[in-house]
Design a protein around this motif. Structure first.
Motif, PDB file in Angstrom:
ATOM      1  N   ILE A  33      21.729   1.915  -1.846  1.00 25.38           N
ATOM      2  CA  ILE A  33      20.718   2.155  -0.823  1.00 25.38           C
ATOM      3  C   ILE A  33      19.485   2.707  -1.512  1.00 25.38           C
ATOM      4  N   ASN A  34      18.368   2.028  -1.372  1.00 22.43           N
ATOM      5  CA  ASN A  34      17.129   2.484  -1.986  1.00 22.43           C
ATOM      6  C   ASN A  34      16.105   2.726  -0.895  1.00 22.43           C
ATOM      7  N   MET A  35      15.605   3.960  -0.840  1.00 21.55           N
ATOM      8  CA  MET A  35      14.607   4.338   0.157  1.00 21.55           C
ATOM      9  C   MET A  35      13.275   4.553  -0.543  1.00 21.55           C
ATOM     10  N   LEU A  36      12.277   3.816  -0.114  1.00 20.86           N
ATOM     11  CA  LEU A  36      10.952   3.884  -0.708  1.00 20.86           C
ATOM     12  C   LEU A  36      10.045   4.690   0.206  1.00 20.86           C
ATOM     13  N   THR A  37       9.387   5.672  -0.362  1.00 28.17           N
ATOM     14  CA  THR A  37       8.607   6.600   0.456  1.00 28.17           C
ATOM     15  C   THR A  37       7.126   6.251   0.437  1.00 28.17           C
ATOM     16  N   LYS A  38       6.390   6.943   1.289  1.00 25.99           N
ATOM     17  CA  LYS A  38       4.947   6.766   1.378  1.00 25.99           C
ATOM     18  C   LYS A  38       4.304   7.021   0.014  1.00 25.99           C
ATOM     19  N   ALA A  39       3.310   6.256  -0.311  1.00 29.21           N
ATOM     20  CA  ALA A  39       2.560   6.476  -1.537  1.00 29.21           C
ATOM     21  C   ALA A  39       1.239   7.155  -1.203  1.00 29.21           C
TER      22      ALA A  39
ATOM     23  N   ALA B 264      25.616   4.074  -4.469  1.00 30.15           N
ATOM     24  CA  ALA B 264      24.425   4.616  -5.118  1.00 30.15           C
ATOM     25  C   ALA B 264      23.316   4.782  -4.090  1.00 30.15           C
ATOM     26  N   VAL B 265      22.795   5.998  -3.980  1.00 32.56           N
ATOM     27  CA  VAL B 265      21.681   6.283  -3.083  1.00 32.56           C
ATOM     28  C   VAL B 265      20.496   6.700  -3.944  1.00 32.56           C
ATOM     29  N   MET B 266      19.363   6.023  -3.734  1.00 29.21           N
ATOM     30  CA  MET B 266      18.184   6.278  -4.562  1.00 29.21           C
ATOM     31  C   MET B 266      16.952   6.446  -3.694  1.00 29.21           C
ATOM     32  N   VAL B 267      16.035   7.264  -4.171  1.00 31.00           N
ATOM     33  CA  VAL B 267      14.728   7.429  -3.543  1.00 31.00           C
ATOM     34  C   VAL B 267      13.689   7.005  -4.567  1.00 31.00           C
ATOM     35  N   ASN B 268      12.949   5.958  -4.254  1.00 28.63           N
ATOM     36  CA  ASN B 268      11.968   5.399  -5.188  1.00 28.63           C
ATOM     37  C   ASN B 268      12.600   5.075  -6.536  1.00 28.63           C
ATOM     38  N   GLY B 269      13.851   4.604  -6.515  1.00 25.88           N
ATOM     39  CA  GLY B 269      14.539   4.234  -7.746  1.00 25.88           C
ATOM     40  C   GLY B 269      15.192   5.386  -8.465  1.00 25.88           C
ATOM     41  N   MET B 270      15.036   6.614  -7.972  1.00 19.58           N
ATOM     42  CA  MET B 270      15.613   7.802  -8.599  1.00 19.58           C
ATOM     43  C   MET B 270      16.981   8.076  -8.002  1.00 19.58           C
ATOM     44  N   PRO B 271      18.065   8.147  -8.803  1.00 18.46           N
ATOM     45  CA  PRO B 271      19.394   8.430  -8.258  1.00 18.46           C
ATOM     46  C   PRO B 271      19.449   9.834  -7.658  1.00 18.46           C
TER      47      PRO B 271
ATOM     48  N   GLU C  54       0.800  -1.209   0.000  1.00 18.85           N
ATOM     49  CA  GLU C  54       0.000   0.000   0.000  1.00 18.85           C
ATOM     50  C   GLU C  54       0.840   1.270   0.000  1.00 18.85           C
ATOM     51  N   VAL C  55       2.082   1.189   0.443  1.00 21.10           N
ATOM     52  CA  VAL C  55       2.788   2.443   0.709  1.00 21.10           C
ATOM     53  C   VAL C  55       4.036   2.673  -0.117  1.00 21.10           C
ATOM     54  N   ILE C  56       4.418   1.745  -1.015  1.00 19.73           N
ATOM     55  CA  ILE C  56       5.634   2.005  -1.778  1.00 19.73           C
ATOM     56  C   ILE C  56       5.348   2.165  -3.262  1.00 19.73           C
ATOM     57  N   LEU C  57       6.229   2.890  -3.929  1.00 17.25           N
ATOM     58  CA  LEU C  57       6.205   3.019  -5.371  1.00 17.25           C
ATOM     59  C   LEU C  57       7.052   1.892  -5.953  1.00 17.25           C
ATOM     60  N   ARG C  58       6.527   1.166  -6.922  1.00 23.06           N
ATOM     61  CA  ARG C  58       7.192  -0.053  -7.350  1.00 23.06           C
ATOM     62  C   ARG C  58       7.729   0.007  -8.770  1.00 23.06           C
ATOM     63  N   GLY C  59       7.250   0.926  -9.590  1.00 25.01           N
ATOM     64  CA  GLY C  59       7.468   0.843 -11.021  1.00 25.01           C
ATOM     65  C   GLY C  59       8.907   0.762 -11.475  1.00 25.01           C
ATOM     66  N   VAL C  60       9.765   1.691 -11.054  1.00 25.70           N
ATOM     67  CA  VAL C  60      11.137   1.728 -11.544  1.00 25.70           C
ATOM     68  C   VAL C  60      12.131   1.308 -10.471  1.00 25.70           C
TER      69      VAL C  60
END
Length: 881
Positions: A161-167, A110-117, A39-45
C-alpha cells in the motif's frame, strides 16, 4: 519499471475500478485529473504501477473518493470494496481499524508513504492510529496485491500500500472543512497551498482535529494532525521538498469479550454491540484499563536531480520520532483482576469496572464484597505490589528511526530502462513500563530490576497523553519504571535493481534486491553475566545478530489489442524474521531454530478496457514457509506432574501457509449518469503440515508436558483455515450523477468464510504415532456471513467566479443496522448431546437443552469476538477557495 512521470499520468488514473470515477472519465477529464496528480504527489522514489503495462494486480483510490466516502470510518475502510481485502474497525477505538490483504495482516503487508516504508522495524506492525492524519493529506493511494512492483526488499507477502501525500507545489488554494457524526464525532480542518512562486518556492500546510465519544461504551478519543511542506525548484535539473507531519492522538480501547457478555448486557436476546469490558467511572469521569496514546512526527527531505534527458537520481532522507504506548493493569485484589469475568465483584450489575471501590480498597478501606482487606507491604498499607492492589501501567513503544532511500534511473533507449538503488535504515526502540495511575495507592513496589536487588518504590505517575513536543524524550529515569525496561536496536541495509523492457504491445521486467538486517535486544534490568529464570547466563546487550535476505521477481504483460491484455508475474522472497522471532521468549536468548521465512508467489491476470466496460480477473498462489509465530494463552495445558500451566505460550516455527484464490473487479458505465462497480474474491487460505514449538509458562520457563520428553511438542495445524479475514468477499455499487456536481451512491458488501483463531491446547498435541484427536480435526470455527449496505451523497456548489465552492457530503454506513461479528479470536465449536453426561446438574439431555438456549446464531457463547458497528453516519461541509 519507470517511476511516475507526465507521460504515465493518463494511465495512472485508470488503474482500478475501485474509484467511482473509473468508467466515467472521458479522455479530457483523465488528462485534467492527471495534471492534478502531477501537481500534488512526490514521484522520485515511489513505485507506481501502470495500467496495461505493469504486470501486477492493482487498485487505486484518489483523494476525491477518500473525501466523499470515508467520513468517520477508519482510514483502511476506504479499501473495503477492493478484492481480497478485509477491513474492520477492530475493537472500535479511534484508529484501531485492521486490514488484511489475501489473508495477510500489516506485519506482512508493506505500507509506504511517498515510497518510505513505515512498518514497525521490530515487529512489522502498522498501527493506523499513529497515522490518523493520512486521510487528510493523501492525494493518491495505490494498493498492489501480492509481491507487487516495489523494488525494495520489504514485507510485501500480502501486498503493498503506497500513500502519496500533498506536495508543496500543489496549485494555490485552501480548504476549510467541518465534519460531524454519530456519538459526538467532530472534525475540523484547515489547509492552504501557496502554489509555486516565480523564484521556485512553494508551501503547503494543514491542521486538523478529530474528536469522538466513540461508538463503543467508554471509547472516547482525540487526534490532531499537522502537515507542512516546503518546496524549492531552483532549476529544471533540481527539485527539493521538505515535509514534516504528525498526528498525536489518544483513545480508549476495547479488547474482545465472550459473546455471552454482549448478550448479558443486551436486550431482548440481542447483543449489546457497544459493550466494552475495559472501563468504568472514576470520580465521575470515564476511565479505562486500556488507553493508547502516540505521537509519531515524520520529517522527509526529497531531492530529485534530473541529470540529463536519460538519467535521474532521486533521494529521500527521513526521520521519525515515535513516542507513546498502551496501558494495562498490574496486580490483583484477592486474586481478582480487571479481565472480563461475569462473576467478578470488581464489576457492577452493568458489567463496568468499579473504579471508586478499587481506589478505596487500594487505600486500605473495607469493600465487603471484594473479600479480605488489603495487607500492608513494608508497613505501608497504601503500597501496591504485583499481587496486592491494582495499578494502571503503560507499556511504552517509543522509537528513533532514521533512513535514506536513493534510486538512480536510466533510459537506455526507447524500449529499455534500468534502475538501481540503496535503502538504509537505523531504528532504536524504547520499551520501558511506567505507572500511569496508582488508583489511590501511595506507590508501587518493583522487584524485577536486577540492578536493584532489594527493589524500589515507584512514586511518580505519568499521563497517558501525547506530548505537544514532537521531540519529547523517550526515557524517564531508571527507578521510575515498573514491570519492564528493555530496548531493541535494528540495522538495515539493502541494494535493489530493476531492468525493464516495453513497447506498445509488450512489457516485461525483472527485479532483485538483497538486504542485511541486524537485531540486538537490550535488557536494562539485567546485570551482565547473571543467571536468570531459565538458568542461562545473560547480558544486558545480546550483540547484533545479522541475517541476510533477498528477493527476485519478474513479470510480463501483453496487450492483445486496445481492449484486451494478459499478464503474469512470479517471485521468490527470503524474508528475515522480525525482532520477536530472533529473541522470542521475552529474554536475551537467541532463537535456536532461527531461519529466514520463504515466500513463493505467482499470478496470472486478464484485463479488458472499453468505453463502457472495464474489468480485471486474476488468479494467485502464495506459499509462505518457515514462519515463526507465538501462540499465547494456550488453554488447558498441564505439566508432567499434572499441574495446570500458568498462561502458557508456544514459540512455534516451521509453519507453512498456502494462500490461493481468484479475484474479479469491474465497472460498467450504463449511461453518462449511472455507473455500476463490482468485485468478487474467493480465497483458499490454510496451513500446510503440522508445526512444532517450545512451551513456556508466564515466567518464560520451559514446561515439560510428558515424562521423558522435553518442552518441544508438535501441534496439529495441517489444513487448519487461516483466521482473521473473510476468505470470500464481494461488493456491488451504483453511482448516479443525476445533475452536474451531484453524486449519489449505494454500496453492498458481503463477507463469508471467516474463521476464528485456534487456541492450541492438549487436544491439539499430535500423538507419538502421529495421531490427531477428533477435537483437533474440527479445526478453525467458521463464523456467520454478513451483508452491509452503505449510502451517501455529495454536492459541489460552485460560486460565481468558479474558483470557490462549497462541498456538502452525507454518508450512512450499515444502513439496515445489521448485527454481525467482524472479528473472532477463538474457535470453540458447538457442543453435541454426546458431550454431556448425566450428573447432579441433570440428565445429559437436560444439560444439552439448557446449553442450546445459550447459543448465538448457532455459536458457542464462550467465543471471544468483536461485533461490528451498527448504523452510523457522518456529514460534512467544506469551503474551497
Amino acid at each position: 519499471m519507470k517511476l511516475i512521470n507526465k507521460s504515465m499520468l493518463t494511465a495512472v488514473i485508470t488503474l482500478s475500478t475501485a474509484s467511482i470515477y473509473y468508467a466515467q472519465q472521458t479522455q479530457d477529464t483523465v488528462k485534467s485529473a492527471s495534471k492534478d496528480i502531477d501537481e500534488v504527489i512526490l514521484r522520485g522514489v515511489t513505485d507506481i504501477a501502470k495500467d496495461r503495462k505493469t504486470p501486477v494486480a492493482v487498485s487505486t483510490i484518489k483523494a476525491a473518493q477518500i473525501v466523499e466516502r470515508l467520513g468517520n470510518q477508519e482510514f483502511p475502510e476506504i479499501l473495503k470494496t477492493t478484492p481480497s481485502v478485509y477491513v474492520t474497525r477492530g475493537g472500535g477505538g479511534l484508529g484501531d481499524g485492521s486490514l488484511r490483504i489475501r489473508g495477510f495482516d500489516t506485519k506482512n503487508t508493506a505500507v509506504m508513504v511517498n515510497g518510505m516504508p513505515v512498518n514497525d522495524m521490530e515487529g512489522g506492525t502498522v498501527y493506523w492510529s499513529n497515522w490518523q492524519g493520512l486521510s487528510d493529506v493523501t492525494t493518491f493511494m495505490q494498493m498492489q496485491r501480492g509481491l507487487g512492483a516495489s523494488k525494495l526488499a520489504i514485507a510485501s507477502v500480502g501486498g503493498t500500500i503506497n500513500m502519496l501525500t500533498k506536495a508543496a507545489d500543489a496549485k494555490q488554494g485552501g480548504n476549510v472543512t467541518l465534519g460531524v457524526g454519530n456519538n459526538g464525532f467532530l472534525k475540523t480542518l484547515f489547509s492552504y497551498n501557496t502554489g509555486r512562486t516565480q523564484s521556485g518556492w512553494s508551501t503547503s500546510f494543514l491542521m486538523s482535529r478529530t474528536a469522538t465519544n466513540g461508538y463503543i461504551d467508554g471509547g472516547k478519543g482525540e487526534a490532531y494532525n499537522y502537515y507542512f511542506a516546503l518546496g524549492y525548484k531552483p532549476s529544471e535539473k533540481h527539485e527539493l521538498q521538505f515535509t514534516f507531519t504528525g498526528a498525536p492522538q489518544w483513545h480508549e480501547q476495547n479488547f474482545q469479550a465472550p459473546i455471552s457478555a454482549f448478550l448479558k448486557y443486551g436486550k431482548d436476546g440481542k447483543p449489546n454491540r457497544r459493550y466494552n469490558p475495559n472501563w468504568g467511572y472514576l470520580n465521575g469521569q470515564e476511565f479505562s484499563t486500556n488507553r493508547n496514546w502516540y505521537s509519531k512526527p515524520v520529517a522527509m527531505l526529497n531531492w530529485d536531480w534530473n541529470m540529463n534527458s536519460k538519467s535521474k537520481l532521486s533521494t529521500v532522507l527521513y526521520g521519525s520520532w515515535g513516542r507513546g504506548g498502551g496501558t494495562g493493569m498490574l496486580g490483583s485484589i484477592n486474586g481478582k483482576n480487571t479481565n472480563y469475568d461475569a462473576t467478578s465483584p470488581l464489576r457492577d450489575a452493568n458489567g463496568i469496572i468499579r473504579w471508586d471501590d478499587i481506589v478505596k480498597w487500594n487505600q486500605g478501606g473495607a469493600v465487603p464484597d471484594f473479600g479480605a482487606n488489603k495487607v500492608a507491604t513494608n508497613g505501608e498499607i497504601g503500597l501496591n505490589t504485583s499481587g496486592n492492589g491494582l495499578t494502571r501501567r503503560a507499556s511504552v513503544n517509543s522509537h528513533n528511526w532514521y533512513g535514506v532511500l536513493t534510486n538512480f534511473q536510466h533510459k537506455i533507449n526507447d524500449n529499455w530502462n534500468f534502475s538501481v538503488g540503496f535503502d538504509g535504515r537505523y531504528y532504536y526502540g524504547f520499551h520501558p513500563g511506567y505507572v500511569t495511575d496508582f488508583l489511590g495507592a501511595s506507590g508501587y513496589q518493583e522487584k524485577g530490576n536486577l540492578n536493584y536487588p532489594s527493589g524500589y518504590i515507584v512514586r511518580d505517575s505519568f499521563n497517558a497523553v501525547p506530548s505537544a513536543n514532537p521531540f519529547a524524550t523517550a526515557t524517564k529515569g531508571d527507578t521510575q519504571y515498573a514491570f519492564r525496561n528493555f530496548d531493541g536496536e535494528v540495522l538495515w541495509g539493502g541494494f535493489f535493481g530493476q531492468l525493464e523492457y516495453s513497447n506498445e504491445k509488450f512489457s516485461a521486467y525483472i527485479q532483485g534486491s538483497a538486504s542485511e538486517q541486524g537485531f540486538q535486544r537490550i535488557d536494562n534490568w539485567i546485570v551482565d553475566g547473571v543467571t536468570v529464570k531459565n538458568k542461562q547466563i545473560q547480558n544486558t546487550k545480546t550483540g547484533f545478530k545479522y541475517l541476510f535476505g533477498y528477493n527476485a521477481k519478474g513479470g510480463v504483460n501483453y496487450n492483445i489489442d486496445e481492449n484486451h491484455n494478459i499478464f503474469g508475474n512470479v517471485g521468490y522472497y527470503e524474508k528475515q524474521p522480525n525482532n520477536y522471532g530472533v529473541y522470542p521468549s521475552n529474554n536475551q536468548n537467541l532463537n535456536p531454530n532461527l531461519t529466514n521465512e520463504k515466500i513463493m508467489s505467482g499470478e496470472l491476470g486478464y484485463g479488458y478496457r472499453s468505453s463502457k466496460l472495464t474489468m480485471n480477473v486474476n488468479l494467485y498462489y502464495t506459499s509462505w514457509k518457515d514462519r515463526f509465530q507465538r501462540f499465547t494463552n494456550l488453554p488447558n495445558l498441564t505439566d508432567v506432574n499434572g499441574k495446570p500451566v500458568s498462561r502458557p505460550y508456544a514459540n512455534m516455527d516451521g509453519i507453512q501457509q498456502v494462500h490461493m484464490g481468484v479475484e474479479f473487479e469491474g465497472a460498467y458505465k450504463i449511461t453518462n449518469y449511472i455507473t455500476v462497480n463490482g468485485m468478487l474474491s474467493i480465497g483458499d487460505w490454510k496451513y500446510k503440515g503440522n508445526a512444532s514449538g517450545e512451551i513456556f509458562d508466564e515466567n518464560d520457563q520451559p514446561v515439560q508436558l510428558a515424562a521423558g520428553q522435553d518442552n518441544r511438542r508438535t501441534f496439529a495445524l495441517d489444513n487448519v483455515k487461516v483466521s482473521d479475514a473473510a476468505q470470500t468477499t464481494a461488493s456491488l455499487g451504483v453511482t448516479v450523477n443525476p445533475v452536474k456536481n451531484l453524486s449519489v451512491y449505494g454500496t453492498w458488501t458481503y463477507a463469508d468464510r471467516y474463521y476464528g483463531g485456534v487456541s492450541f491446547n492438549q487436544d491439539y498435541l499430535v500423538g507419538p504415532n502421529g495421531e490427531v484427536t477428533d477435537a483437533a480435526k474440527k479445526g478453525a470455527l467458521k463464523y456467520p456471513s454478513f451483508s452491509l449496505f452503505d449510502v451517501g451523497t455529495s454536492y459541489t456548489l460552485k460560486l460565481r467566479d468558479q474558483k470557490q465552492s462549497f462541498v456538502f457530503g452525507v454518508n450512512v454506513y450499515n444502513l439496515f443496522d445489521k448485527d454481525y461479528i467482524s472479528d473472532a479470536r477463538t474457535s470453540v465449536h458447538t457442543k453435541q448431546l454426546g458431550d454431556f453426561k448425566d450428573n447432579a446438574s441433570g440428565s445429559a439431555q437436560q444439560q444439552f437443552d439448557a446449553y442450546q438456549k445459550t447459543l448465538y446464531k448457532g455459536l458457542d457463547s464462550s467465543n471471544q469476538v468483536y461485533f461490528g458497528a451498527g448504523i452510523t453516519w457522518s456529514a460534512s461541509i467544506a469551503f474551497k477557495f
